[in-house]
Motif scaffolding. Structure first.
Motif, PDB file in Angstrom:
ATOM      1  N   ARG A   3      61.301  63.908   3.573  1.00 33.39           N
ATOM      2  CA  ARG A   3      62.298  64.888   3.142  1.00 33.39           C
ATOM      3  C   ARG A   3      62.344  66.135   4.025  1.00 33.39           C
ATOM      4  O   ARG A   3      63.425  66.545   4.454  1.00 33.39           O
ATOM      5  CB  ARG A   3      62.063  65.279   1.683  1.00 33.39           C
ATOM      6  CG  ARG A   3      62.414  64.177   0.694  1.00 33.39           C
ATOM      7  CD  ARG A   3      62.278  64.664  -0.747  1.00 33.39           C
ATOM      8  NE  ARG A   3      62.583  63.607  -1.681  1.00 33.39           N
ATOM      9  CZ  ARG A   3      63.808  63.292  -2.095  1.00 33.39           C
ATOM     10  NH1 ARG A   3      64.827  63.995  -1.633  1.00 33.39           N
ATOM     11  NH2 ARG A   3      64.003  62.321  -2.958  1.00 33.39           N
ATOM     12  N   PRO A   4      61.170  66.761   4.329  1.00 33.89           N
ATOM     13  CA  PRO A   4      61.234  67.939   5.192  1.00 33.89           C
ATOM     14  C   PRO A   4      61.770  67.603   6.585  1.00 33.89           C
ATOM     15  O   PRO A   4      62.548  68.374   7.162  1.00 33.89           O
ATOM     16  CB  PRO A   4      59.770  68.408   5.248  1.00 33.89           C
ATOM     17  CG  PRO A   4      59.137  67.838   4.017  1.00 33.89           C
ATOM     18  CD  PRO A   4      59.804  66.518   3.818  1.00 33.89           C
ATOM     19  N   GLY A   5      61.331  66.484   7.135  1.00 34.69           N
ATOM     20  CA  GLY A   5      61.803  66.092   8.456  1.00 34.69           C
ATOM     21  C   GLY A   5      63.289  65.807   8.468  1.00 34.69           C
ATOM     22  O   GLY A   5      64.011  66.195   9.408  1.00 34.69           O
ATOM     23  N   LEU A   6      63.790  65.110   7.425  1.00 31.64           N
ATOM     24  CA  LEU A   6      65.212  64.822   7.330  1.00 31.64           C
ATOM     25  C   LEU A   6      66.019  66.111   7.223  1.00 31.64           C
ATOM     26  O   LEU A   6      67.041  66.285   7.894  1.00 31.64           O
ATOM     27  CB  LEU A   6      65.476  63.931   6.116  1.00 31.64           C
ATOM     28  CG  LEU A   6      66.940  63.582   5.837  1.00 31.64           C
ATOM     29  CD1 LEU A   6      67.526  62.767   6.970  1.00 31.64           C
ATOM     30  CD2 LEU A   6      67.062  62.829   4.509  1.00 31.64           C
ATOM     31  N   ALA A   7      65.549  67.023   6.378  1.00 34.39           N
ATOM     32  CA  ALA A   7      66.249  68.292   6.198  1.00 34.39           C
ATOM     33  C   ALA A   7      66.319  69.071   7.505  1.00 34.39           C
ATOM     34  O   ALA A   7      67.368  69.627   7.868  1.00 34.39           O
ATOM     35  CB  ALA A   7      65.554  69.123   5.119  1.00 34.39           C
ATOM     36  N   GLU A  55      69.697  68.867   2.987  1.00 38.59           N
ATOM     37  CA  GLU A  55      69.218  69.915   3.898  1.00 38.59           C
ATOM     38  C   GLU A  55      68.170  70.796   3.239  1.00 38.59           C
ATOM     39  O   GLU A  55      67.427  71.497   3.928  1.00 38.59           O
ATOM     40  CB  GLU A  55      70.390  70.780   4.376  1.00 38.59           C
ATOM     41  CG  GLU A  55      71.052  70.255   5.636  1.00 38.59           C
ATOM     42  CD  GLU A  55      71.725  71.367   6.428  1.00 38.59           C
ATOM     43  OE1 GLU A  55      71.435  72.554   6.185  1.00 38.59           O
ATOM     44  OE2 GLU A  55      72.532  71.022   7.310  1.00 38.59           O
ATOM     45  N   GLN A  56      68.132  70.789   1.936  1.00 36.64           N
ATOM     46  CA  GLN A  56      67.144  71.583   1.198  1.00 36.64           C
ATOM     47  C   GLN A  56      65.929  70.754   0.792  1.00 36.64           C
ATOM     48  O   GLN A  56      65.094  71.212   0.011  1.00 36.64           O
ATOM     49  CB  GLN A  56      67.808  72.186  -0.044  1.00 36.64           C
ATOM     50  CG  GLN A  56      68.913  73.186   0.287  1.00 36.64           C
ATOM     51  CD  GLN A  56      69.800  73.499  -0.906  1.00 36.64           C
ATOM     52  OE1 GLN A  56      69.646  72.913  -1.985  1.00 36.64           O
ATOM     53  NE2 GLN A  56      70.739  74.417  -0.714  1.00 36.64           N
ATOM     54  N   LEU A  84      67.241  59.221  12.455  1.00 35.60           N
ATOM     55  CA  LEU A  84      67.759  59.684  11.175  1.00 35.60           C
ATOM     56  C   LEU A  84      67.486  58.659  10.077  1.00 35.60           C
ATOM     57  O   LEU A  84      67.061  59.014   8.967  1.00 35.60           O
ATOM     58  CB  LEU A  84      69.261  59.951  11.301  1.00 35.60           C
ATOM     59  CG  LEU A  84      69.976  60.538  10.078  1.00 35.60           C
ATOM     60  CD1 LEU A  84      69.368  61.870   9.670  1.00 35.60           C
ATOM     61  CD2 LEU A  84      71.467  60.705  10.370  1.00 35.60           C
ATOM     62  N   PHE A  85      67.690  57.386  10.367  1.00 33.06           N
ATOM     63  CA  PHE A  85      67.394  56.337   9.396  1.00 33.06           C
ATOM     64  C   PHE A  85      65.901  56.314   9.064  1.00 33.06           C
ATOM     65  O   PHE A  85      65.511  56.144   7.911  1.00 33.06           O
ATOM     66  CB  PHE A  85      67.827  54.971   9.936  1.00 33.06           C
ATOM     67  CG  PHE A  85      69.244  54.600   9.577  1.00 33.06           C
ATOM     68  CD1 PHE A  85      69.512  53.818   8.469  1.00 33.06           C
ATOM     69  CD2 PHE A  85      70.308  55.041  10.353  1.00 33.06           C
ATOM     70  CE1 PHE A  85      70.808  53.473   8.128  1.00 33.06           C
ATOM     71  CE2 PHE A  85      71.612  54.710  10.027  1.00 33.06           C
ATOM     72  CZ  PHE A  85      71.868  53.920   8.913  1.00 33.06           C
ATOM     73  N   HIS A  86      65.058  56.487  10.097  1.00 35.59           N
ATOM     74  CA  HIS A  86      63.613  56.491   9.878  1.00 35.59           C
ATOM     75  C   HIS A  86      63.211  57.637   8.957  1.00 35.59           C
ATOM     76  O   HIS A  86      62.412  57.459   8.027  1.00 35.59           O
ATOM     77  CB  HIS A  86      62.888  56.605  11.217  1.00 35.59           C
ATOM     78  CG  HIS A  86      61.406  56.772  11.088  1.00 35.59           C
ATOM     79  ND1 HIS A  86      60.567  55.745  10.716  1.00 35.59           N
ATOM     80  CD2 HIS A  86      60.599  57.865  11.265  1.00 35.59           C
ATOM     81  CE1 HIS A  86      59.312  56.188  10.673  1.00 35.59           C
ATOM     82  NE2 HIS A  86      59.314  57.462  11.006  1.00 35.59           N
ATOM     83  N   LEU A  87      63.771  58.832   9.172  1.00 39.74           N
ATOM     84  CA  LEU A  87      63.453  59.979   8.334  1.00 39.74           C
ATOM     85  C   LEU A  87      63.885  59.746   6.884  1.00 39.74           C
ATOM     86  O   LEU A  87      63.248  60.235   5.945  1.00 39.74           O
ATOM     87  CB  LEU A  87      64.129  61.234   8.877  1.00 39.74           C
ATOM     88  CG  LEU A  87      63.608  61.753  10.228  1.00 39.74           C
ATOM     89  CD1 LEU A  87      64.503  62.864  10.727  1.00 39.74           C
ATOM     90  CD2 LEU A  87      62.166  62.234  10.105  1.00 39.74           C
TER      91      LEU A  87
END
Length: 286
Positions: A3-7, A55-56, A84-87
């Motif tokens: 979640r943090p990495g994706l955000a 994003e949050q 992005l898919f991996h995150l």
């Protein structure tokens, strides 16, 4: 799911893009660098609330379809898309057959704002279209899943054909099937192709009859007669531009010379695009 990495990745990609990079006006009072959250959400066809939560680093996990749409909206290349898919905790799609639309192709399409344009896969799934085409076809909302496939809808949803003169239906049906047959031959055994064909064989007697002819033709150009409620009959010459692997196609509609199509397209732009403040990826009919 990271979640943090994706955000962080979503925010950084959003901030690096300018409105002009995605075909949007600069506007006024832009206090933050890059795109606004609501702009990314609309380009991807998702709610602003859902995107903001990503994003949050909160909210529900995104689906593969949402991640793919975000990758296109944020102009990710293949490596960035896979990351992005991996995150998001998902397996990256295979690098084939329309699974990714390059930023360059979207940039090219977005600059053709005076004619209707769309980008679609080799099995008929529309993944991007401009506001003028959306207005011409009268579809403001994105359609999920199989409903984004123009061939599927042509043979399973009678309402789709209302935008075309009845005398053109038989020809358009034959062209769609012969084009799909060429993809089926080229990508024999690929699950997305075989499932679409088998489902159409089950649902449509017309498709079944045409499929049995074994006609194979790659569609590269055509004449389309479109019926618009206010503009009337619009005659357009469509050009199909193929990518090197022939897995993604850019379709542009130009007014037929000697007709009033150019004037009618301008009318459609005026009366039909007033609600389209952003150009965002939306499926359309055949």
């Amino acid at each position: 799911m990271d979640r943090p990495g994706l955000a962080d990745f979503l925010r950084r990609r959003r901030e690096v893009l300018r409105p002009a990079d995605v075909g949007l006006p600069e506007g006024v009072r832009r206090r933050t660098p890059g795109l606004r959250r609501e702009e990314v959400a609309q380009l991807a066809g998702v709610s602003t609330d859902h995107y903001s939560r990503l994003e949050q680093a909160r909210g529900s996990a995104p689906s593969a379809a949402v991640v793919g749409a975000l990758a296109r909206a944020l102009r990710c290349d293949l490596d960035q898309r896979d990351h992005l898919f991996h995150l998001a905790g998902l397996s990256a799609p295979p690098r084939r057959a329309g699974r990714h639309i390059s930023p360059g192709l979207i940039n090219l399409a977005s600059r053709l704002d005076d004619v209707p344009v769309c980008i679609y896969t080799d099995i008929g799934e529309v993944v991007w279209r401009n506001a003028l085409l959306a207005a011409l076809m009268g579809e403001k909302d994105a359609r999920p899943g199989r409903e984004s496939n123009t061939i599927w809808r042509w043979f399973t949803d009678p309402a789709v054909r209302d935008r075309f003169p009845e005398e053109d239906w038989a020809r358009l049906s034959a062209v769609a099937v012969s084009d799909l047959r060429s993809t089926y031959s080229r990508r024999a055994g690929d699950r997305d192709v075989t499932e679409l064909v088998h489902d159409l064989l089950d649902r449509s007697a017309e498709f079944r009859s045409l499929w049995e002819r074994h006609d194979v033709t790659v569609r590269r150009s055509d004449i389309k007669n479109l019926l618009h409620p206010e503009a009337g009959l619009v005659r357009l010459h469509c050009e199909v531009l193929l990518t090197p692997d022939e897995d993604v196609k850019l379709l542009a509609f130009f007014p037929v010379e000697g007709t009033d199509a150019a004037e009618k397209l301008e009318l459609v732009r005026v009366i039909g695009t007033q609600d389209f403040t952003l150009e965002r990826p939306r499926p359309w009919t055949l």
